[in-house]
Design a protein around this motif. Structure first.
Motif, short mmCIF file in Angstrom:
data_model
loop_
_atom_site.label_atom_id
_atom_site.label_comp_id
_atom_site.label_asym_id
_atom_site.label_seq_id
_atom_site.Cartn_x
_atom_site.Cartn_y
_atom_site.Cartn_z
N LEU A 64 0.82 -1.21 0.00
CA LEU A 64 0.00 0.00 0.00
C LEU A 64 0.85 1.26 0.00
N PHE A 90 -2.03 -0.05 -4.76
CA PHE A 90 -1.44 -1.36 -4.48
C PHE A 90 -0.76 -1.84 -5.76
N LEU A 96 -4.21 -6.29 -3.78
CA LEU A 96 -5.22 -5.53 -3.03
C LEU A 96 -6.28 -6.48 -2.47
#
Length: 127
Positions: A64, A90, A96
């Motif tokens: 992230l 991401f 993700l």
């Protein structure tokens, strides 16, 4: 015999090329970044520490990066009733969704109950 060897050679080259193209295509799909767009109304008196401590390391391990966050986004056109918008990225949609649906994050997510009202959370894939 020479014909058989030539046929096997052509077959081997074709097979190698097909495998190479398949891996190139799969690699291209995996490199598409995924963006998470979040809008929420945070309770200013809430203690986000337990949620941040539980979710933060999981999110960072998933790659992230917070690209932008604003409590007062500038509306340029249309209607937008929301405040507090965050744009996160991401490495891929797979990364993700693996993070999002992981047991660890699902447990951490419960720690934010009552801390904020989630208007929406959407994920989109980049080009």
């Amino acid at each position: 015999m020479k014909r058989i060897i030539n046929t096997l050679l052509v077959f081997s080259i074709g097979l190698s090329l097909g495998v190479t193209l398949q891996f190139a295509g799969a690699s291209e799909e995996q490199t598409k970044t995924a963006y998470l767009i979040v809008s929420s109304e945070r309770n200013p008196d809430a203690d986000y520490g337990p949620y941040s401590n539980a979710a933060g390391p999981l999110a960072r391990d998933a790659g992230l990066q917070v690209l932008a966050s604003s409590q007062e986004p500038l509306l340029l056109e249309g209607e937008w009733p929301f405040r507090n918008v965050t744009l996160e990225v991401f490495p891929s949609m797979t990364t993700l969704t693996n993070f999002w649906y992981s047991e660890g994050y699902q447990a951490a997510k419960k720690l934010r109950d009552g801390l904020a009202t989630i208007n929406f959370i959407v994920a989109i894939e980049g080009d």
